[in-house]
Scaffold this motif. Structure first.
Motif, mmCIF file in Angstrom:
data_model
loop_
_atom_site.group_PDB
_atom_site.id
_atom_site.type_symbol
_atom_site.label_atom_id
_atom_site.label_comp_id
_atom_site.label_asym_id
_atom_site.label_seq_id
_atom_site.Cartn_x
_atom_site.Cartn_y
_atom_site.Cartn_z
ATOM 1 N N LEU A 73 53.203 37.893 41.728
ATOM 2 C CA LEU A 73 52.201 38.905 42.260
ATOM 3 C C LEU A 73 52.466 39.950 41.158
ATOM 4 O O LEU A 73 51.410 40.621 40.935
ATOM 5 C CB LEU A 73 52.702 39.499 43.427
ATOM 6 C CG LEU A 73 52.164 38.455 44.600
ATOM 7 C CD1 LEU A 73 52.681 38.914 46.152
ATOM 8 C CD2 LEU A 73 50.745 38.264 44.821
ATOM 9 N N ALA A 74 53.575 40.401 40.757
ATOM 10 C CA ALA A 74 53.616 41.134 39.586
ATOM 11 C C ALA A 74 52.966 41.209 38.477
ATOM 12 O O ALA A 74 52.277 41.834 37.860
ATOM 13 C CB ALA A 74 55.288 41.543 39.201
ATOM 14 N N VAL A 75 53.084 39.854 37.938
ATOM 15 C CA VAL A 75 52.439 39.149 36.684
ATOM 16 C C VAL A 75 50.881 39.310 36.874
ATOM 17 O O VAL A 75 49.887 39.894 36.009
ATOM 18 C CB VAL A 75 52.722 37.723 36.217
ATOM 19 C CG1 VAL A 75 51.617 37.278 35.193
ATOM 20 C CG2 VAL A 75 54.030 37.952 35.825
ATOM 21 N N VAL A 76 50.356 39.134 38.123
ATOM 22 C CA VAL A 76 48.961 38.995 38.441
ATOM 23 C C VAL A 76 48.300 40.693 38.552
ATOM 24 O O VAL A 76 47.401 40.768 38.177
ATOM 25 C CB VAL A 76 48.605 38.493 39.845
ATOM 26 C CG1 VAL A 76 47.285 38.900 40.403
ATOM 27 C CG2 VAL A 76 48.703 37.034 39.483
ATOM 28 N N VAL A 79 47.966 41.472 34.809
ATOM 29 C CA VAL A 79 46.733 41.035 34.116
ATOM 30 C C VAL A 79 45.651 41.851 34.637
ATOM 31 O O VAL A 79 44.906 42.212 33.777
ATOM 32 C CB VAL A 79 46.823 39.675 34.572
ATOM 33 C CG1 VAL A 79 45.463 39.129 33.984
ATOM 34 C CG2 VAL A 79 48.073 38.751 33.627
ATOM 35 N N VAL A 80 45.413 42.272 35.971
ATOM 36 C CA VAL A 80 44.291 42.894 36.428
ATOM 37 C C VAL A 80 44.281 44.308 35.865
ATOM 38 O O VAL A 80 43.414 44.654 35.490
ATOM 39 C CB VAL A 80 44.350 42.916 37.970
ATOM 40 C CG1 VAL A 80 43.379 43.792 38.439
ATOM 41 C CG2 VAL A 80 44.215 41.567 38.793
ATOM 42 N N LEU A 81 45.545 44.975 35.763
ATOM 43 C CA LEU A 81 45.638 46.230 35.088
ATOM 44 C C LEU A 81 45.291 46.341 33.615
ATOM 45 O O LEU A 81 44.347 47.260 33.236
ATOM 46 C CB LEU A 81 47.040 46.794 35.213
ATOM 47 C CG LEU A 81 47.420 48.171 34.546
ATOM 48 C CD1 LEU A 81 46.577 49.239 35.287
ATOM 49 C CD2 LEU A 81 48.774 48.220 34.615
ATOM 50 N N VAL A 82 45.613 45.128 33.025
ATOM 51 C CA VAL A 82 45.158 45.103 31.524
ATOM 52 C C VAL A 82 43.562 44.684 31.327
ATOM 53 O O VAL A 82 42.803 45.493 30.652
ATOM 54 C CB VAL A 82 45.810 44.095 30.753
ATOM 55 C CG1 VAL A 82 45.374 43.554 29.572
ATOM 56 C CG2 VAL A 82 47.422 44.378 30.560
ATOM 57 N N VAL A 83 43.045 44.191 32.399
ATOM 58 C CA VAL A 83 41.776 43.760 32.303
ATOM 59 C C VAL A 83 40.847 45.139 32.796
ATOM 60 O O VAL A 83 39.800 45.410 32.035
ATOM 61 C CB VAL A 83 41.297 42.461 33.112
ATOM 62 C CG1 VAL A 83 39.719 42.442 33.470
ATOM 63 C CG2 VAL A 83 41.859 41.271 32.614
#
Length: 86
Positions: A73-76, A79-83
C-alpha cells in the motif's frame, strides 16, 4: 533491536500520519495526503517487521503478512503520488 522509546515514537508518528492524511487532502491537495499516507504505511510495515523478529511463530506469520500488505500500500501510494505530480 530498536529501543522501546524509539519504537513508541515511530508508532505515534504513523498513527498521526493516518489521522492527518485525510485532512491534508481536504485542506491542501491529494498529493500531500498521499505523501503522508505513504510515510505512515511504510513506518507501519517497518514496525511490523521489527515486531516479527521477536514474536512467536504464528504471530510472526501474521506480522509478516501485515508488513507486506502495508508495504504494498505504501508503494501504491507513492506511485499514485508520482503520477499525480507529473
Amino acid at each position: 533491536m530498536m529501543e522501546p522509546r524509539v519504537r513508541r515514537a515511530i508508532g505515534c508518528g504513523f498513527g498521526g500520519a493516518m489521522i492527518v492524511a485525510p485532512f491534508l487532502a481536504l485542506l491542501f491537495d491529494l498529493a500531500a495526503a498521499l505523501a503522508v499516507m505513504a510515510v505512515g504505511l511504510g513506518a507501519t510495515a517497518y514496525l511490523a517487521v521489527e515486531a516479527a523478529r521477536t514474536a512467536e511463530l504464528e504471530t510472526r506469520r501474521r506480522l509478516r503478512g501485515f508488513a507486506v500488505v502495508n508495504g504494498v500500500l505504501a508503494v501504491v501510494s507513492l506511485v499514485v503520488l508520482v503520477v499525480r505530480v507529473m
